[in-house]
Structure formats: structure tokens, C-alpha cells
Design a protein around this motif. Structure first.
Motif, PDB file in Angstrom:
ATOM      1  N   ALA A 135       0.798  -1.231   0.000  1.00 19.58           N
ATOM      2  CA  ALA A 135       0.000   0.000   0.000  1.00 19.58           C
ATOM      3  C   ALA A 135       0.828   1.278   0.000  1.00 19.58           C
ATOM      4  CB  ALA A 135      -0.976  -0.014   1.174  1.00 19.58           C
ATOM      5  N   PRO A 136       1.856   1.442   0.831  1.00 21.50           N
ATOM      6  CA  PRO A 136       2.620   2.693   0.811  1.00 21.50           C
ATOM      7  C   PRO A 136       3.279   2.982  -0.535  1.00 21.50           C
ATOM      8  CG  PRO A 136       3.107   1.442   2.800  1.00 21.50           C
ATOM      9  CD  PRO A 136       2.325   0.538   1.903  1.00 21.50           C
ATOM     10  N   PHE A 137       3.766   1.940  -1.195  1.00 23.83           N
ATOM     11  CA  PHE A 137       4.383   2.122  -2.508  1.00 23.83           C
ATOM     12  C   PHE A 137       3.350   2.580  -3.537  1.00 23.83           C
ATOM     13  CE2 PHE A 137       7.142  -0.912  -0.360  1.00 23.83           C
ATOM     14  CZ  PHE A 137       8.410  -0.453  -0.679  1.00 23.83           C
ATOM     15  N   VAL A 138       2.153   1.999  -3.471  1.00 19.19           N
ATOM     16  CA  VAL A 138       1.107   2.355  -4.432  1.00 19.19           C
ATOM     17  C   VAL A 138       0.624   3.780  -4.198  1.00 19.19           C
ATOM     18  CG1 VAL A 138      -1.182   1.754  -5.301  1.00 19.19           C
ATOM     19  CG2 VAL A 138       0.420  -0.059  -4.652  1.00 19.19           C
ATOM     20  N   ILE A 139       0.471   4.163  -2.952  1.00 21.79           N
ATOM     21  CA  ILE A 139       0.040   5.528  -2.629  1.00 21.79           C
ATOM     22  C   ILE A 139       1.093   6.529  -3.089  1.00 21.79           C
ATOM     23  CG2 ILE A 139      -0.456   7.126  -0.736  1.00 21.79           C
ATOM     24  CD1 ILE A 139      -1.657   4.690   0.757  1.00 21.79           C
ATOM     25  N   HIS A 140       2.355   6.214  -2.809  1.00 21.53           N
ATOM     26  CA  HIS A 140       3.445   7.084  -3.275  1.00 21.53           C
ATOM     27  C   HIS A 140       3.447   7.160  -4.802  1.00 21.53           C
ATOM     28  CE1 HIS A 140       7.306   9.025  -3.585  1.00 21.53           C
ATOM     29  NE2 HIS A 140       7.822   7.996  -4.232  1.00 21.53           N
ATOM     30  N   GLY A 141       3.171   6.022  -5.454  1.00 23.07           N
ATOM     31  CA  GLY A 141       3.123   6.001  -6.911  1.00 23.07           C
ATOM     32  C   GLY A 141       1.989   6.847  -7.467  1.00 23.07           C
ATOM     33  N   ALA A 142       0.828   6.831  -6.795  1.00 23.95           N
ATOM     34  CA  ALA A 142      -0.294   7.660  -7.236  1.00 23.95           C
ATOM     35  C   ALA A 142       0.088   9.136  -7.185  1.00 23.95           C
ATOM     36  CB  ALA A 142      -1.517   7.395  -6.362  1.00 23.95           C
ATOM     37  N   ARG A 143       0.787   9.533  -6.134  1.00 23.48           N
ATOM     38  CA  ARG A 143       1.246  10.917  -6.031  1.00 23.48           C
ATOM     39  C   ARG A 143       2.269  11.243  -7.123  1.00 23.48           C
ATOM     40  NH1 ARG A 143       2.073  11.074   0.579  1.00 23.48           N
ATOM     41  NH2 ARG A 143      -0.169  11.177   1.110  1.00 23.48           N
ATOM     42  N   ALA A 144       3.115  10.259  -7.442  1.00 20.21           N
ATOM     43  CA  ALA A 144       4.103  10.466  -8.497  1.00 20.21           C
ATOM     44  C   ALA A 144       3.427  10.655  -9.854  1.00 20.21           C
ATOM     45  CB  ALA A 144       5.065   9.279  -8.552  1.00 20.21           C
ATOM     46  N   VAL A 145       2.342   9.913 -10.104  1.00 18.70           N
ATOM     47  CA  VAL A 145       1.602  10.068 -11.360  1.00 18.70           C
ATOM     48  C   VAL A 145       0.974  11.456 -11.437  1.00 18.70           C
ATOM     49  CG1 VAL A 145      -0.407   9.287 -12.664  1.00 18.70           C
ATOM     50  CG2 VAL A 145       1.153   7.611 -11.658  1.00 18.70           C
ATOM     51  N   VAL A 146       0.359  11.902 -10.349  1.00 22.20           N
ATOM     52  CA  VAL A 146      -0.246  13.244 -10.321  1.00 22.20           C
ATOM     53  C   VAL A 146       0.821  14.301 -10.578  1.00 22.20           C
ATOM     54  CG1 VAL A 146      -1.381  14.951  -8.852  1.00 22.20           C
ATOM     55  CG2 VAL A 146      -2.138  12.561  -8.809  1.00 22.20           C
TER      56      VAL A 146
ATOM     57  N   PRO B 103      10.272   3.809 -11.275  1.00 20.69           N
ATOM     58  CA  PRO B 103       9.487   2.758 -10.599  1.00 20.69           C
ATOM     59  C   PRO B 103       8.290   3.235  -9.784  1.00 20.69           C
ATOM     60  CG  PRO B 103      11.814   2.282 -10.421  1.00 20.69           C
ATOM     61  CD  PRO B 103      11.718   3.654 -11.028  1.00 20.69           C
ATOM     62  N   PRO B 104       8.333   4.380  -9.069  1.00 23.40           N
ATOM     63  CA  PRO B 104       7.136   4.767  -8.307  1.00 23.40           C
ATOM     64  C   PRO B 104       5.888   4.906  -9.171  1.00 23.40           C
ATOM     65  CG  PRO B 104       9.027   5.999  -7.530  1.00 23.40           C
ATOM     66  CD  PRO B 104       9.481   5.259  -8.756  1.00 23.40           C
ATOM     67  N   VAL B 105       6.034   5.468 -10.364  1.00 23.72           N
ATOM     68  CA  VAL B 105       4.887   5.607 -11.255  1.00 23.72           C
ATOM     69  C   VAL B 105       4.342   4.232 -11.630  1.00 23.72           C
ATOM     70  CG1 VAL B 105       4.185   6.310 -13.584  1.00 23.72           C
ATOM     71  CG2 VAL B 105       5.547   7.861 -12.166  1.00 23.72           C
ATOM     72  N   MET B 106       5.238   3.286 -11.894  1.00 26.40           N
ATOM     73  CA  MET B 106       4.781   1.949 -12.277  1.00 26.40           C
ATOM     74  C   MET B 106       4.142   1.214 -11.111  1.00 26.40           C
ATOM     75  SD  MET B 106       4.974   1.672 -15.396  1.00 26.40           S
ATOM     76  CE  MET B 106       4.364  -0.008 -15.399  1.00 26.40           C
ATOM     77  N   ALA B 107       4.500   1.561  -9.879  1.00 28.13           N
ATOM     78  CA  ALA B 107       3.839   0.925  -8.730  1.00 28.13           C
ATOM     79  C   ALA B 107       2.344   1.180  -8.774  1.00 28.13           C
ATOM     80  CB  ALA B 107       4.435   1.453  -7.423  1.00 28.13           C
ATOM     81  N   PHE B 108       1.967   2.388  -9.183  1.00 29.77           N
ATOM     82  CA  PHE B 108       0.542   2.718  -9.285  1.00 29.77           C
ATOM     83  C   PHE B 108      -0.063   2.166 -10.572  1.00 29.77           C
ATOM     84  CE2 PHE B 108      -2.840   5.609 -10.739  1.00 29.77           C
ATOM     85  CZ  PHE B 108      -3.743   5.409  -9.716  1.00 29.77           C
TER      86      PHE B 108
ATOM     87  N   ASN C 280       0.254  -9.643  -5.531  1.00 30.84           N
ATOM     88  CA  ASN C 280       0.584  -9.501  -6.944  1.00 30.84           C
ATOM     89  C   ASN C 280       1.184  -8.129  -7.233  1.00 30.84           C
ATOM     90  OD1 ASN C 280      -0.339 -12.074  -7.666  1.00 30.84           O
ATOM     91  ND2 ASN C 280      -2.443 -11.363  -7.885  1.00 30.84           N
ATOM     92  N   ALA C 281       0.673  -7.099  -6.567  1.00 28.73           N
ATOM     93  CA  ALA C 281       1.227  -5.754  -6.756  1.00 28.73           C
ATOM     94  C   ALA C 281       2.656  -5.687  -6.237  1.00 28.73           C
ATOM     95  CB  ALA C 281       0.353  -4.720  -6.050  1.00 28.73           C
ATOM     96  N   PHE C 282       2.905  -6.336  -5.115  1.00 30.59           N
ATOM     97  CA  PHE C 282       4.262  -6.287  -4.558  1.00 30.59           C
ATOM     98  C   PHE C 282       5.266  -6.901  -5.526  1.00 30.59           C
ATOM     99  CE2 PHE C 282       7.802  -7.852  -1.988  1.00 30.59           C
ATOM    100  CZ  PHE C 282       8.156  -6.686  -1.318  1.00 30.59           C
ATOM    101  N   SER C 283       4.907  -8.022  -6.140  1.00 29.38           N
ATOM    102  CA  SER C 283       5.846  -8.695  -7.042  1.00 29.38           C
ATOM    103  C   SER C 283       5.947  -7.989  -8.391  1.00 29.38           C
ATOM    104  CB  SER C 283       5.434 -10.153  -7.241  1.00 29.38           C
ATOM    105  OG  SER C 283       4.153 -10.250  -7.844  1.00 29.38           O
ATOM    106  N   MET C 284       4.807  -7.661  -9.017  1.00 28.06           N
ATOM    107  CA  MET C 284       4.833  -7.144 -10.380  1.00 28.06           C
ATOM    108  C   MET C 284       4.906  -5.625 -10.462  1.00 28.06           C
ATOM    109  SD  MET C 284       2.326  -8.052 -13.613  1.00 28.06           S
ATOM    110  CE  MET C 284       1.477  -6.517 -13.969  1.00 28.06           C
ATOM    111  N   ALA C 285       4.311  -4.924  -9.507  1.00 26.89           N
ATOM    112  CA  ALA C 285       4.258  -3.468  -9.592  1.00 26.89           C
ATOM    113  C   ALA C 285       5.374  -2.793  -8.794  1.00 26.89           C
ATOM    114  CB  ALA C 285       2.902  -2.964  -9.098  1.00 26.89           C
ATOM    115  N   ILE C 286       5.989  -3.513  -7.878  1.00 22.59           N
ATOM    116  CA  ILE C 286       7.003  -2.889  -7.012  1.00 22.59           C
ATOM    117  C   ILE C 286       8.375  -3.514  -7.238  1.00 22.59           C
ATOM    118  CG2 ILE C 286       7.670  -2.448  -4.619  1.00 22.59           C
ATOM    119  CD1 ILE C 286       4.591  -2.486  -3.991  1.00 22.59           C
ATOM    120  N   VAL C 287       8.529  -4.797  -6.931  1.00 22.60           N
ATOM    121  CA  VAL C 287       9.839  -5.434  -7.059  1.00 22.60           C
ATOM    122  C   VAL C 287      10.315  -5.434  -8.512  1.00 22.60           C
ATOM    123  CG1 VAL C 287      11.147  -7.562  -6.755  1.00 22.60           C
ATOM    124  CG2 VAL C 287       9.504  -6.854  -5.007  1.00 22.60           C
ATOM    125  N   GLY C 288       9.456  -5.856  -9.433  1.00 26.92           N
ATOM    126  CA  GLY C 288       9.842  -5.935 -10.836  1.00 26.92           C
ATOM    127  C   GLY C 288      10.347  -4.620 -11.396  1.00 26.92           C
TER     128      GLY C 288
END
Length: 234
Positions: A21-32, A82-87, A111-119
Motif C-alpha cells: 500500500a505505501p508504494f502504491v500511494i506514493h506512486g499515485a502521487r508520483a503520477v499526479v 518505478p514509483p509511477v509503475m507501482a501505481f 501480486n502488486a508487490f511482485s509485479m508493480a514494485i519489485v519488478g
């Protein structure tokens, strides 16, 4: 690599969601921030998300409760970090779970942790390393795409091993089993994905060079040109 709905123990599913969740939230802010600072990048941003959706929707049966497929996240990590891709990749995973029954909602965090964050982070690290070693853009993108894919499948293998340890050899034995089964399909897919990434970056270099220059993927050709000498002197 999409772990199926309900396949993980509830406690582990919740834990992976909390970690991601923290990575995805940070990624949403990065997209904005990306859209606000560079509105012209919206089209390429959407294309990166669509590219990830299309590649990761191609699935082959693999380990029970999961599947093998390309990920497409390495290219987006190169373009937008990577932060943008997390979202973006988490949004892709959510749509695939809802529309294609590919993955699940309870397993979305894993699935998000493996594909959206680590990858994306591994792929971006490979891209930067190859670039620093003078490998060139195409080679850097190849390794970014291939290693993002392999890092995702390796992480999924660890997640499955944690959920289903081997009765005799425990976590390590289960991890070795999952890794070996995945490798049959995933290594060729990673190589193919790397080649697709090289093709895509060459196409983008032809049709979207100004955007790549603004994103820092390519150097500005004008800035690299030598300044003419002053010929007004006698």
C-alpha cells in the motif's frame, strides 16, 4: 505470476496488501506530479499502462494457483521511474482481476508487490547499471525488461513458498520447487520480453523523441552539438 483469488492464507494476503500500500500511494502521487509538471506526457503514460496490461494479460498455465506471462513493467520503469509503475501496474492488476479473472482482489497486494514494485525497481536498477557500464540504450532496455520479469516471478515464488512450505524441506525446498517450475516458461518469456522492449524503445525513439528527451531517456541532440566558433575576429 498472478496469484489466484483466495489462494493465499487471509493473514498473508492482508500482510502483502499492507506492505504494498505505501508504494502504491506514493506512486499515485508520483503520477499526479508527472501529469502536473509535464501534461504532454499523458499520452505516453497511458501507453505505458496499456503496454503493461496487454503483455501481462498473455498468460500460460504454470504453478497451481498462478501463471506465467510477460509483465511489461520494465519499459514503464525506464520511461517514468518505478514509483509511477507501482501505481500503474496495480491499476492494471485490479482491472485484470475484475475483468479477466486473472489474479484476484484478495491477492492484489501480493501480486502488486511482485509485479508493480519489485519488478520495476529491479528492472530500473538493471537499466541504470547497464547504462553506466556503457551498454547503450537498447541493451539497457533489454535487461530492464527481462530482469523485471524474472524478479517478479522470483518474488511470486517466494510468496507461494511462504504460503505453502514443503512438509520436509520447508520454505527453502518449496521456493526451489516453485522457481524451477516457473523457470521452464518464464526464462524464455523474459528473453522475449526483453526483445519486445528493444523494439518498443526504437519505435518510441522514432515517433516520440521529444518526449523521451524530456523524460531524460535520451539526450537532447541540440545540446550535444558543438557551439560554432566566433568568426568575427580578424
Amino acid at each position: 505470476m498472478h496469484i489466484a483469488e483466495g489462494f493465499l492464507p487471509p493473514v498473508q494476503a492482508a500482510a502483502w496488501t499492507a506492505v504494498a500500500a505505501p508504494f502504491v500511494i506514493h506512486g499515485a502521487r508520483a503520477v499526479v506530479r508527472q501529469v502536473r509538471d509535464d501534461p504532454d506526457s499523458r499520452l505516453l503514460l497511458g501507453a505505458a499502462g496499456a503496454f503493461t496490461f496487454l503483455l501481462s494479460a498473455i498468460k500460460l498455465p504454470s504453478v497451481t494457483g498462478s501463471s506465467s506471462h510477460p509483465t511489461g513493467t520494465g519499459l514503464g520503469a525506464v520511461l517514468f521511474r518505478p514509483p509511477v509503475m507501482a501505481f500503474l501496474a496495480t491499476v492494471v492488476l485490479a482491472f485484470q482481476a475484475l475483468l479477466l479473472a486473472h489474479g484476484g482482489i484478495t491477492t492484489l497486494g501480493a501480486n502488486a508487490f511482485s509485479m508493480a514494485i519489485v519488478g520495476p525497481w529491479v528492472g530500473y536498477g538493471a537499466y541504470r547499471l547497464v547504462g553506466r557500464l556503457g551498454g547503450g540504450l537498447s541493451l539497457a532496455v533489454f535487461f530492464a525488461m527481462a530482469l523485471a520479469d524474472l524478479a517478479t516471478y522470483s518474488t511470486t515464488s517466494m510468496q507461494l513458498a511462504l504460503a505453502f512450505p514443503d512438509p520436509e524441506s520447508g520454505f527453502l525446498g518449496a521456493a526451489a520447487k516453485f522457481l524451477s517450475i516457473f523457470s521452464v516458461t518464464q526464462i524464455p518469456l523474459a528473453i522475449a520480453e526483453g526483445l519486445v522492449g528493444v523494439l518498443m524503445i526504437r519505435i518510441l525513439r522514432d515517433v516520440a523523441m521529444p518526449e523521451l528527451v524530456r523524460l531524460g531517456v535520451l539526450k537532447d541532440p541540440a545540446a550535444a552539438e558543438p557551439v560554432p566558433a566566433d568568426r568575427t575576429e580578424a
